[in-house]
Design a protein around this motif. Structure first.
Motif, PDB file in Angstrom:
ATOM      1  N   MET A 742       0.833  -1.205   0.000  1.00  0.00           N
ATOM      2  CA  MET A 742       0.000   0.000   0.000  1.00  0.00           C
ATOM      3  C   MET A 742       0.873   1.263   0.000  1.00  0.00           C
ATOM      4  O   MET A 742       0.612   2.221  -0.742  1.00  0.00           O
ATOM      5  CB  MET A 742      -0.911   0.020   1.232  1.00  0.00           C
ATOM      6  CG  MET A 742      -1.833  -1.184   1.365  1.00  0.00           C
ATOM      7  SD  MET A 742      -3.165  -1.170   0.175  1.00  0.00           S
ATOM      8  CE  MET A 742      -4.040  -2.635   0.681  1.00  0.00           C
ATOM      9  N   ILE A 798      -4.856   1.269   3.813  1.00  0.00           N
ATOM     10  CA  ILE A 798      -5.931   1.138   2.823  1.00  0.00           C
ATOM     11  C   ILE A 798      -6.624   2.477   2.598  1.00  0.00           C
ATOM     12  O   ILE A 798      -6.914   2.868   1.458  1.00  0.00           O
ATOM     13  CB  ILE A 798      -6.933   0.065   3.282  1.00  0.00           C
ATOM     14  CG1 ILE A 798      -6.265  -1.308   3.336  1.00  0.00           C
ATOM     15  CG2 ILE A 798      -8.151   0.016   2.348  1.00  0.00           C
ATOM     16  CD1 ILE A 798      -7.147  -2.407   3.873  1.00  0.00           C
ATOM     17  N   ALA A 819      -9.910  -2.577  -4.676  1.00  0.00           N
ATOM     18  CA  ALA A 819      -9.898  -2.567  -3.209  1.00  0.00           C
ATOM     19  C   ALA A 819     -11.323  -2.508  -2.656  1.00  0.00           C
ATOM     20  O   ALA A 819     -11.675  -3.244  -1.720  1.00  0.00           O
ATOM     21  CB  ALA A 819      -9.074  -1.385  -2.703  1.00  0.00           C
ATOM     22  N   THR A 846     -13.684   3.459   6.079  1.00  0.00           N
ATOM     23  CA  THR A 846     -13.181   3.112   4.748  1.00  0.00           C
ATOM     24  C   THR A 846     -14.026   3.751   3.660  1.00  0.00           C
ATOM     25  O   THR A 846     -13.499   4.317   2.698  1.00  0.00           O
ATOM     26  CB  THR A 846     -13.181   1.586   4.578  1.00  0.00           C
ATOM     27  OG1 THR A 846     -12.369   0.991   5.592  1.00  0.00           O
ATOM     28  CG2 THR A 846     -12.624   1.201   3.215  1.00  0.00           C
TER      29      THR A 846
END
Length: 1711
Positions: A742, A798, A819, A846
Motif C-alpha cells: 500500500m 488502505i 480494493a 473506509t
C-alpha cells in the motif's frame, strides 16, 4: 346418543347422497362437496347406525344432518374463522370457510382450476380455438401434477421440480385468460403482509418476466459464474454394415476439423457378423453421453466421426478351406456427420433426432489414418462407397447442466456410457477424480527384412511392472467396453510404414504408476504359414521420469529393438495365458531389467549395452507415439514438483517460487492444498528472507481462483483456511507485506502488482484473521494489543490508497476499484475477532476515506463507492442493529446526494429496496422506529422530488421502483413519525410545498397507472397505504390550511386525489368475480367508501371556504357519484346541496352550477359511466341515508327551493336522455331506440366499406396436391386436393412445407397423371403445382358498378372450380414463331366444397380436360392483359400530377413498369407475333372455321391499342419530370405498334363507309375528314340518353368489369365489340388534356361497334355557375371532351376554348 369427536373434522363427499328420509332437514350432498362435523355414533348404543357422522354442508351451514361414513373422505381441514360449540354439534359463522391443511400450491391449483373452468368454455364460444386447446392441455397437466404432489412420495428435489412446473403453468394460464398476476417466491404465493413493498415490486417484476419469456423458475440462489455445460447424447440405432460377414467394432468420437484433432474419448459398439450387438444385453445400451462441452466447443467446426473395424480374415475375398488360425483387426470404413448446423437444430428440441451416416471405404490403406479428414475435405479420389451402400443410423440430443443431476432426473441415462472430453473441462469441480492416460499409436517405419513383400504389422500394447508382471485390465479401447490387459492394433495390409492414428486409454492405478512401463511388440501377421504372428521387434517407454513427472503431452519417437530368437519364450508363455496364438520362436523376455536399462528414445539417458547383447537397436526403424495426461493426482510439470520438494534444494527456493507463475491453472488447482502448505512452510522457515516471494505467490494463486474455470475451487480454498491451515505466525508477515504494498503505491513500477494484491484482498484477510485466531488460541490471546495496532495501521494504509486523488491515473482508479470490491467480502471474517461496532467503524471510515473532491456526484470512483455501499447493505453485517446505527447515516447521506442530482438512480433504488427489506424483517426490533425516523428526515422529500421528475419524463420502469420505495417508507411511518415530520417544517410555505408534492405524487401514481393492470396485489396494497397516508395527513391540512390560511392549490390537489382514488379501476369491486370481491373485501373492506367518508369530512370542515371550490369541483364530485356504489352516492348528495347553497349565496342563482353539471354529465355519460341505478338516483332523489336527508328534502327547506328544484329536474331529465342516447348507440334492439340502431349499423357498414376499399388485400395462391402411393393414410391415398396457401406463399415454399410434413415423400416434378406403378407402390409421392381459381360470380364481375376491390374478393372466394394450363406443341415447331403451334392443355378441377371453407383444402371431385388452340390461347392472353391495363388506368386516372401535394411522384412506378412491359412485348414480339401467326392469308385460308376468332383477336388488339393510348395519356400527366425520357421512349414505341396494326389486314375495316359506321343502337359514328388525323365521333340520335353514351365509352376504356367476347361469363347479346373512341379524340379537342398523344398518334382503323342499351331521356347543356363536381363514374377530362363533341359535332373546338368552357350535364327538368 351422539358423542363428540376429538377434533373438528372436514371431509369431501366421494359420491352424491340423495336420501332425504335418512338426512335431517332434507340435506343433500353432491359429489366433491365439503362437509363438517364433530360427532359420530357410539357403537355400543347405536349398533344399527354404525358408521354415521352428524354435521352440516359448507354451502348450507344452517342445516344439520347425518352422513354415512362410507360416502365421506376425511381430510385435514382447518377453519378460516372461529366457530362456537353446542354440546352435541358444531356451528360455523356464515363467513366461515374450510381451508385445507395441505400444501399451499396444491390448494392454489384447486382454486385456480375452478376459476378457469367457465373462462375456458368462453374461449370456445369466442372462437379462440387454439388457446382453448392449449388451455385444455395445461389444465390436464396441472391435474396430473397436483395428483403427484398429493399422492406420490417424492424426494425434495423432485417435489421442487414439480412445483416449478406447476407455478409456470399457473402463471401462463392466468396471463392468457386475462387474470391477475400471482407474485411468487420459490413457487409459493407471497404474502404481501410479510414482505416490503419494494420486495413485492421486485417479485412482481420477476413473475411477469418469467411468464412473458417462458423461462423456467429457478431457486433463489446466487447466480453461478461458471459457464453452461452441455452434453451430447448419441444413440446408435441401426447398422447396415451387416454384409461384412464378420464381427465389427464401431467407434464414435467428436472431431474438430479446424484444428484437426479429436476433442473427446471414443465410444465403441461391438456387433456380430449379422450386424447385431455382440451381447444381447447391450441392445438397450448402445448410447454414449459426450460430456463437458462448453459454449466455445459448440462453436467449433465439429464432426461426429465413426470408424468401422472388422475382426476376421486378412482380406474379405479370402476363401481358404479349413480352420482359420488368424484373427486380425482390419479397417473397413468411415463415416462423418457435420455438426455445425445440427447443433442449432437439436438445441431447440427436447427429444432425440435421427441422422444417417453413410460409410465410405478407403481406396488405399496407407490413407486410413486420415480417411475422416479426406471425407470432410471431400477428396473423393481417396475413398469410395461400398457396393452394399453401408450406413449407420444414430440419434442425437443435446442436454445441459450437471451430468449427475441429469442422470438422476432421467433414469434412462444410466445406460449411457459417459464419454469424457479429452483434457479437463472448462469448469473444474472439486472432488472430481480422474487419472486417465491417453496413448496414441501414430506411425512406424520398419525394414522389409529380406522378404519379397512388405509386412502386415500388428502392434501389441502391454503395461508391465519392472519385475515383468503384466498390469491386468488397464487398457481400454473406448468407452462402452470393458478394459483389457493387452491391446492389438489394426493391421494394415503389406505396409512397412504403417500410420495407425489409433488411441487407447490407460487406467493404471496410482500406486502402480511409479515403476510401470509400456512395451510395444511388433509382429508380422503372415497370410501363409497357418496365419501365425511372428514377433520381430519391440519398443518401450516408462510412464514416469526419475524426477517424478509423468510422460509429457507430446509426440515421442521411440527406439525399435530387434529380438533374438532365444528370448521369446516368456512372451509366448504370456500369450498362451491370454489365449493368444503361440509362437515358434525361442527366447526370453522374462527379465525387463535387461531392456529397461537401454535408452527408449532420443532423450533417454540410459547407456547402451554392448553389441553382443540380445537387444540390438535398429537404426533404420522407428516408432512414434503421442501421450496426453488428464489426472487430478499426477503432474508433468517439473516446476510444480520442484516447489513441492523444495526441501531437497533449499538454496533454490527463490528461483522455485519465481517459477510458480509458469505452472498452468489445472496443475495448481489439482494440488491446491499441497501448494498452500508448501508456501506457508517456506514462510515459517524464513519469513524475513522469503516473505515477499511467498506473498507474491499467494496472490497469484488467489487471483487464479477468480477465473470462471476454477471458480468452484474457491470452496476448496475456504475449506483449507478453516480446517487445514496451520500458519499461526503467518499473519504478521502478511500484514507487513500488505502495508508495504500500500505504501509503495506511488512508485509506478509497483502499480500493476498492487492491483493484483487488491483483487486478492478478500482471501489475504481471511488468512490473516485465521492465522491470528490460531495464534490467539495457542497463546491465550498474547500480543493482542500489537495485533490491533498493526491491524489499525493496515486499515490506515488502505485509507491512504483510497484517499489518493489522481484523476488522470487510470491504473490508480483500477486499484481503488479492486480494493472496494474486495473489501465488502471480509466483513464476516472481521466479526470473528472484532466486535460489531468495531467492524462497523472500520467500514464507515473506509467508505468515507475518499478525498473531498470525490464528493461530486458523477465522478467515476463515486459510482464504485455507491456499488460498495450496495454490497455493504446486502451483507450480513448490515442486518445487525448495532452496525446499522453506525452505517445508516452514511448510506442515507450518499443516497440523498445522488437522488438530489438525479444520478445513478437504478443503483439507489436497489439500495433502498435492500434497506426496506431489512427494516421489514426487523420490524419487531425497538431500534427500527429510530431508523425509520432517520430515513423520513433524509429521504422523504427527495424521494417525492425524484418521483415528480421521473414521472414527468415518462420513465415508467424507474418510476415503479421509486414508487415502491416511497410506499415502503409510508407504510413504516407511524403517527409519531408524521407528527415529527410536521413539527420539523419551519414555515407554512415549506409545509405547503411538501403537501403539494405528496398529493401530486400520489395523484400521478393513480393517473399514470405505474403498475400494470394485472398486478392486483400490488395495486391493492398501494391503495391501502395511500388511504392510510391521506387519513394521517388530513388533520394537519385542516390545521394549517383553513380559515384565513386557506390555500386553493392544496385543497384542490387533495380533492383531486380523493376523486381519482375512488375511481381507480382496481377498486371497482362490482366488475370482479364474487370470489375475488369477497377476498378483497375481507382483507381491506371497500376502500372507496372509506375515502368517500374522508372526502365528505374534509368538505364539511371547509365551512365558508367551500365557495372557492365551486364550480371547479362539480365535475370531479359528479364523477364520484357515477361509481356504481350506493353508499358512495348517498355520501355525495349533501355535498351537492352545499354547492348549490353556496352558489346561490355567492351569485344569487344556480346557472353556473347547472351549466357545469350538464357539461360534465354529457362528458361522463359519453365515456360510458352511469347505470340504471344512477338514473333512479337522479330522477327520484328520495333515497335516504341517515343522518343525511335526500337532496330534494334539503332543497325544500331553502329559500331558493324553486330554483333548486328546477335545477334538479333539469339535470335529471338530461341524465335520462343521455342514458337513453347512449343505450341507443350501443345498438340495443328496442323500438324506442331504432334510430340509434340504424345509426350504429350505418356507421359499422361505412367502416367495413372503407376497410374494403382502402386496405390492401392479398390474393391467395391455390395449389393442387396429389398424394400417390400406398404408404399414405387411407384418407389421402391416391387422392387429389386443392389447397389454399398462406399469405405470400409461393409454389416453392408450399412444396417445402408439404415435404417437411411428409419427410419420406418423393416429389413428382412433372404435372402428368402418374401411372399405375406409382399408385400401387409402397412409397409416398407428392405431385404439387399451382392452379388458378375460376370464379362463379359472373354477374358481379361483369357489373361496371362494382369496384375492383370487391371484384377481387369474388375472384378468389367461394370457388368450386380451378384450372391448370400446360403448354405443348402440336406438329412441327416453327423456330421463328412458336405461337403458331403452341397449344394449351387445360385441366379444370371441380371440388366437393368451395374454397375457402372450414378446411384450407378440399378433395377434387371431378376433372375436365380440354385442349385450347393457339388462336384461342392468343385471344385469352391479349384479353387478360387488356383487363390488367384497364384496372390500372381506373386506379390512376383520378390521381393528381407530380408536384401537387407531392402525391404522385412515387405511386406511378407500377403503371410505368406495366406499360413498359406491354409496349416492349409488342415491339419485340407479342402482338406482332400474333399478327404474323394468325392474320396471314395462309392461316386464314387453312382455318376457315376460325374466322370469328380471328376477328375477335383483331378487335382485342385494336382495343389494346386504345387502352394503351389512354394509359399513356394518364402516364404522361402523372410521370415525374425526371422520368420524361422513359415516357418519350414509350410513345415512340407506341407509334410503331399503331403503324404495325394499321398495316395489318382488317376485314372489318372494309365494312366501314365514308360517311360513318354503325355504332350503338340509335347512334352513328361519323368520320371527320377535315382533320389531319380524323377519328370516329359518336352522334346521339333523337331521344337517346346522353348519359348512356358516356357510360359506354368510358366503360370501354377504364371499367375493370368490361369483358371481351371471349369471356365465358358474358351473355350472347354482350359478345359484340363495343365502339371504341379512336383518333377523333386525339386531334380535335384533346391537345391539352392528352398533349403527348397529339404529336405521336396517327390515324387508326375503325372499330366494329358493340351493341349497347341506352336510356332515353332528355338532357341539356347548361354552363355551371361554379366548377362542376367530379362524378366518380366518369373520367372528368374525357367526359367534358365527349360532351363538346356530342353537343356540336360539326364544330371544331380549340384547346383554349375547351379549357375556358367547363360544362355540366343537367337533366332537362332541373334547369
Amino acid at each position: 346418543m351422539w358423542t363428540l369427536t376429538e377434533d373438528e373434522k372436514t371431509g369431501v363427499v366421494s359420491e352424491s347422497i340423495d336420501c332425504p328420509f335418512l338426512l335431517w332437514n332434507d340435506l343433500q350432498l353432491e359429489r366433491r362437496q365439503c362437509s363438517m362435523w364433530r360427532s359420530t355414533c357410539k357403537p355400543s348404543l347405536f349398533c344399527a347406525f354404525l358408521g354415521w357422522f352428524r354435521g352440516f354442508s359448507c354451502k348450507r351451514t344452517d342445516v344439520k344432518g347425518i352422513f354415512p361414513c362410507s360416502y365421506i373422505h376425511v381430510m385435514k381441514y382447518g377453519l378460516s374463522s372461529d366457530g362456537y360449540h353446542h354440546p352435541d354439534e358444531i356451528q360455523i359463522k356464515l363467513n366461515g370457510t374450510a381451508t385445507p391443511v395441505e400444501d399451499a400450491l396444491v390448494a392454489e391449483v384447486t382454486s385456480t382450476l375452478r376459476e378457469w373452468a367457465p373462462l375456458w368454455k368462453q374461449l370456445y364460444v369466442k372462437r379462440k380455438v387454439e388457446v382453448f386447446f392449449q388451455m385444455a392441455h395445461v389444465m390436464s397437466e396441472l391435474m396430473e401434477l397436483r395428483k403427484q404432489l398429493v399422492t406420490a412420495r417424492l424426494a425434495d428435489r423432485d417435489k421442487r421440480d414439480i412445483k416449478r412446473h406447476v407455478a409456470t403453468r399457473l402463471d401462463w394460464g392466468n396471463e392468457h385468460l386475462g387474470l391477475d398476476l400471482v407474485p411468487r417466491k420459490d413457487f409459493e404465493t407471497v404474502d404481501e403482509d410479510k414482505v416490503s413493498v419494494s420486495d413485492l415490486y421486485k417479485i412482481h417484476l420477476g413473475s411477469r418476466n418469467d411468464v412473458r419469456h417462458g423461462s423456467q423458475r429457478h431457486d433463489s440462489v446466487q447466480p453461478c459464474r461458471a459457464p453452461v455445460v452441455h452434453h451430447l447424447l448419441l444413440n446408435m440405432k441401426t447398422s447396415t454394415c451387416n454384409s461384412i460377414g464378420e464381427d465389427s467394432d464401431i467407434f464414435f468420437w467428436l472431431y474438430d476439423s479446424r484444428e484437426a484433432k479429436s476433442i473427446s474419448e471414443k465410444f465403441m459398439v461391438r456387433l456380430n457378423k449379422n450386424g447385431e450387438p455382440k451381447k444381447s444385453r447391450e441392445v438397450d445400451g448402445l448410447c454414449a453421453l459426450f460430456t463437458d462441452l462448453s459454449n466455445e466447443d459448440l462453436k467449433r467446426d465439429l464432426y461426429i466421426v465413426s470408424q468401422v473395424i472388422r475382426s476376421g480374415r486378412m482380406l474379405l475375398n479370402e476363401h481358404r478351406k479349413g480352420l482359420r488360425h488368424g484373427q486380425y483387426r482390419r479397417p473397413y470404413g468411415c463415416a462423418v456427420l457435420a455438426m455445425s448446423n445440427i447443433l442449432q437444430t437439436i438445441a431447440e428440441l427436447k427429444e432425440e433426432k435421427d441422422f444417417v451416416l453413410k460409410v465410405y471405404m478407403c481406396n488405399n490403406e496407407s490413407e486410413w489414418y486420415q480417411i475422416h479428414e479426406n471425407i470432410i475435405r471431400k477428396c473423393s479420389s481417396k475413398y469410395s462407397a461400398p457396393a452394399n451402400n453401408s450406413g449407420l443410423v444414430i440419434s442425437l440430443q443435446l442436454l445441459h447442466g450437471d451430468v449427475e443431476a441429469l442422470r438422476r432426473e432421467n433414469k434412462w441415462l444410466s445406460r449411457a456410457s459417459v464419454t469424457h472430453k479429452l483434457g479437463f473441462p472448462d469448469v473444474m469441480v472439486p472432488g472430481d477424480v480422474r487419472n486417465d492416460f491417453y496413448l496414441t499409436l501414430e506411425r512406424g517405419d520398419f525394414e522389409r527384412g529380406g522378404k519379397s513383400v512388405q509386412k502386415n504389422i500388428e502392434v501389441t500394447v502391454s503395461v508391465l511392472l519392472d519385475d515383468g508382471e503384466l498390469v491386468q485390465d488397464c487398457i481400454g479401447k473406448a468407452c462402452g467396453q470393458p478394459n483389457r490387459t493387452q491391446h492389438r492394433s489394426v493391421v494394415l495390409y503389406h505396409n512397412n510404414s504403417p500410420r495407425w492414428n489409433e488411441a487407447v486409454k490407460l487406467g493404471v492405478p496410482l500406486d502402480r504408476f511409479q515403476g510401470t512401463h509400456l512395451r510395444f511388440d511388433f509382429r508380422h501377421c503372415s497370410t501363409k504359414d497357418k496365419g501365425e504372428k511372428k514377433l520381430f521387434a519391440f519398443s518401450f517407454t516408462p510412464l514416469m521420469r526419475e524426477d517424478g513427472s509423468t510422460l509429457s503431452d507430446q509426440s515421442h519417437q521411440l527406439y525399435v529393438y530387434k529380438v533374438a530368437t532365444r528370448i521369446l519364450s516368456f512372451v509366448c508363455s504370456q500369450l498362451s495365458l491370454l489365449s493368444r496364438p503361440q509362437c515358434d520362436e525361442s527366447g526370453d523376455l522374462r527379465q525387463p531389467g535387461l531392456y529397461l536399462v537401454l535408452p527408449c528414445c532420443q532423450d533417454g539417458s540410459s547407456p547402451g549395452l554392448p553389441a553382443a547383447s540380445a537387444f540390438q537397436r535398429s537404426a533404420r526403424e522407428t516408432f512414434w507415439i503421442s501421450t496426453q495426461l488428464s489426472s487430478t493426482k499426477l503432474t508433468q510439470n517439473a516446476n510444480l514438483l520442484a516447489l513441492l520438494k523444495w526441501k531437497a534444494h533449499p538454496d533454490r527456493v527463490g528461483n522455485i517460487l519465481g517459477r510458480l507463475r509458469h505452472v498452468t491453472g489445472e496443475e495448481i488447482v489439482k494440488f491446491l492444498q499441497d501448494i498452500l502448505d508448501t508456501l506457508f512452510a517456506i514462510l515459517d522457515d524464513d519469513a524475513h528472507k522469503y516473505g515477499p516471494l511467498v506473498f507474491q505467490s499467494l496472490v497469484f494463486v488467489i487471483n487464479l481462483l477468480g477465473d470462471s474455470k476454477y471458480f468452484h475451487f474457491r470452496a476448496v480454498m475456504d475449506t483449507y483456511i478453516h480446517k487445514h491451515f496451520a500458519g499461526a505466525l503467518a499473519y504478521k508477515e502478511l500484514i507487513r507485506c500488505l502495508r508495504w504494498v500500500m505504501e509503495s503505491l506511488p512508485e509506478a513500477v509497483w502499480q500493476d502488482h498492487t492491483q493484483d494484491v487488491m483483487r486478492a484482498l478478500e482471501y489475504l484477510f481471511k488468512f490473516i484473521i485465521q492465522s491470528r485466531s490460531l495464534y490467539s488460541g495457542a497463546t491465550c490471546g498474547m500480543e493482542e494489543e500489537q495485533f490491533r495496532s498493526s491491524f489499525q495501521e493496515l486499515f490506515e494504509s488502505i485509507h491512504f490508497v483510497l484517499g489518493l486523488d489522481w484523476p488522470t491515473c487510470e491504473s490508480l482508479i483500477m486499484i481503488q476499484v479492486a480494493a472496494l470490491r474486495s473489501f465488502t467480502a471480509i466483513f464476516d471474517e472481521l466479526l470473528h475477532i472484532f466486535s460489531v461496532q468495531e467492524v462497523a467503524e472500520f467500514v464507515r471510515s473506509t467508505l468515507a476515506s475518499f478525498p473531498s473532491v470525490l464528493a461530486t456526484v458523477g465522478h467515476s470512483m463515486d459510482v464504485v463507492r455507491l456499488q460498495s455501499i450496495t454490497r455493504t447493505v446486502d451483507s450480513s453485517l448490515f442486518a445487525l442493529p448495532e452496525s446499522r446505527r453506525i452505517l445508516l447515516p452514511l448510506v442515507l447521506h450518499h443516497i440523498h446526494l445522488h437522488l438530489r442530482h438525479q444520478k445513478e438512480l437504478p443503483t439507489c433504488s436497489g439500495i433502498l429496496t435492500s434497506l426496506f427489506s431489512i427494516i421489514k424483517a426487523s420490524s419487531l426490533d425497538a431500534s427500527v422506529q429510530e431508523e425509520v425516523e432517520l430515513m423520513v428526515e433524509s429521504l422523504l422529500d427527495v424521494l417525492l422530488q425524484t418521483l415528480l421528475s421521473i414521472m414527468s419524463s415518462g420513465q415508467s420502469q424507474e418510476a415503479g421502483e421509486f414508487v415502491s420505495c416511497l410506499l415502503s417508507l409510508l407504510r413504516h411511518m407511524t403517527d409519531v413519525h408524521f407528527q415529527h415530520l410536521m413539527e420539523n417544517f419551519q414555515s407554512k410555505e415549506v409545509l405547503k410545498e411538501f403537501m403539494m408534492k405528496i398529493w401530486c405524487v400520489l395523484r400521478n401514481l393513480m393517473k399514470l397507472s405505474i403498475f400494470p393492470r394485472d398486478w392486483t396485489v400490488m395495486r391493492l396494497l398501494s391503495s391501502h397505504i395511500i388511504l392510510r397516508t391521506v387519513q394521517r395527513l388530513a388533520p394537519y391540512q385542516l390545521e394549517n390550511f383553513v380559515g384565513d390560511d386557506f390555500d386553493f392549490k392544496v385543497w384542490s390537489a387533495y380533492f383531486s386525489l380523493a376523486v381519482l382514488y375512488i375511481n381507480q379501476p382496481s377498486l371497482q369491486l362490482e366488475s370482479m368475480s364474487a370470489a375475488k370481491r369477497k377476498k378483497i373485501f375481507d382483507k381491506y373492506g371497500d376502500m372507496r367508501v372509506t375515502m368517500a367518508y374522508e372526502l365528505f369530512s374534509m368538505w364539511q370542515n371547509l365551512s365558508e371556504n367551500k365557495r372557492h371550490l365551486i364550480p371547479g369541483m362539480i365535475g370531479p364530485f359528479l364523477g364520484v357519484t357515477l361509481v356504481p356504489q350506493a353508499e358512495i352516492r348517498n355520501i355525495m348528495v349533501p355535498i351537492f346541496h352545499d354547492m348549490m347553497d353556496w352558489e346561490q349565496r355567492k351569485e344569487g342563482s344556480l346557472k353556473q352550477v347547472e351549466a357545469e353539471l350538464i357539461d360534465k354529465l354529457d362528458a361522463l355519460v359519453s365515456e360510458g359511466k352511469g347505470d340504471d341505478d344512477y338514473r333512479e338516483l337522479l330522477s327520484l332523489l328520495t333515497l335516504l341515508l341517515e343522518p343525511y336527508p335526500s337532496l330534494l328534502e334539503k332543497i325544500e327547506q331553502q329559500t331558493w327551493r324553486e330554483t333548486g328544484t328546477s335545477l334538479v329536474t333539469s339535470v335529471t331529465r338530461l341524465m335520462e336522455r343521455l342514458l337513453d342516447y347512449r343505450d341507443g348507440m350501443r345498438g340495443d334492439e328496442t323500438e324506442s331506440k331504432s334510430t340509434g340502431c340504424t345509426v350504429n349499423l350505418l356507421k359499422l357498414e361505412a367502416a367495413y366499406f372503407d376497410d374494403i376499399m382502402e386496405q390492401q388485400r392479398l390474393e391467395p395462391k391455390f395449389f393442387r396436391v396429389g398424394f400417390y402411393g400406398r404408404m399414405f393414410p387411407f384418407f389421402l391415398r391416391n387422392k387429389e386436393f386443392v389447397c389454399r396457401g398462406h399469405d405470400y406463399e409461393r409454389l416453392e415454399a408450399f412444396q417445402q412445407r408439404m415435404l417437411a410434413e411428409f419427410p419420406q415423400a418423393i416429389a413428382v416434378r412433372h404435372p402428368n397423371q402418374p401411372d399405375e406403378a406409382i399408385l400401387q407402390s409402397n412409397s409416398q409421392y407428392l405431385q404439387i403445382y399451382a392452379v388458378t381459381p375460376v370464379p362463379e360470380a359472373a354477374g358481379i364481375l361483369r357489373s361496371h358498378r362494382v369496384p375492383d376491390r370487391i371484384k377481387s374478393f369474388y375472384r378468389v372466394n367461394n370457388v368450386h372450380r380451378f384450372r391448370h394450363d400446360r403448354p405443348f406443341h402440336k406438329g412441327p415447331k416453327d423456330p421463328d414463331n412458336e405461337f403458331k403451334s403452341l397449344w394449351i392443355e387445360r385441366t379444370t378441377l371441380v371440388l366437393a366444397h368451395p374454397l375457402p371453407g372450414i378446411s384450407p383444402w378440399f378433395e377434387v371431385e371431378e376433372q375436365e380436360l380440354v385442349e385450347v388452340s393457339p388462336l384461342e390461347n392468343a385471344v385469352s392472353v391479349v384479353e387478360n392483359k387488356n383487363q390488367e391495363l384497364r384496372s390500372l388506368i381506373s386506379r390512376y386516372h383520378l390521381m393528381r400530377p407530380h408536384g401537387v401535394d407531392n402525391v404522385a411522384g412515387d405511386d406511378v412506378n407500377l403503371l410505368s413498369m406495366t406499360l413498359n412491359g406491354v409496349v416492349d412485348a409488342a415491339v419485340n414480339g407479342g402482338i406482332a407475333r400474333y399478327q404474323e401467326a394468325f392474320f396471314g392469308e395462309d392461316y386464314i385460308g387453312s382455318h376457315p372455321q376460325d374466322g370469328d376468332k380471328i376477328s375477335q383477336l383483331k378487335d382485342l388488339m385494336q382495343e389494346q391499342l386504345e387502352v394503351l393510348g389512354a394509359g399513356l395519356a394518364v402516364h404522361g400527366r402523372l410521370v415525374h419530370p425526371e422520368m420524361r425520357p422513359l415516357h418519350k421512349k414509350l410513345m415512340d414505341r407506341f407509334q410503331v405498334i399503331r403503324s404495325s396494326l394499321c398495316r395489318a389486314p382488317c376485314a372489318a375495316s372494309q365494312a366501314n363507309t365514308a360517311g360513318g359506321i354503325a355504332g350503338p343502337e340509335g347512334f352513328t359514328v361519323h368520320r371527320h375528314s377535315e382533320a389531319a388525323n380524323g377519328g370516329n365521333v359518336p352522334i346521339p340520335a333523337d331521344g337517346q340518353d346522353l348519359d348512356g353514351i358516356q357510360r359506354v365509352f368510358l366503360q370501354q376504356l377504364m371499367s375493370p368489369a368490361w369483358k371481351p367476347c371471349s369471356d365465358p361469363y358474358l351473355s350472347s347479346s354482350d359478345k359484340v365489340v363495343t365502339v371504341v373512341a379512336s383518333s377523333w379524340s386525339l386531334d380535335c379537342v384533346t391537345r391539352k388534356v392528352i398533349p403527348v398523344l397529339s404529336a405521336h398518334v396517327g390515324a387508326a382503323p375503325p372499330v366494329p361497334p358493340r351493341n349497347t342499351q341506352a336510356h332515353a331521356s332528355c338532357l341539356s347543356v347548361t354552363p355551371p355557375l361554379s366548377p362542376p363536381p367530379v362524378d366518380d363514374a366518369f373520367h372528368h377530362q374525357l367526359g367534358d371532351l365527349l360532351l363538346l363533341s356530342l353537343c356540336a359535332p360539326e364544330q371544331s373546338y380549340s384547346a383554349s376554348h375547351f379549357s375556358h368552357q367547363p360544362l355540366l350535364l343537367i337533366p332537362s327538368g332541373m334547369h
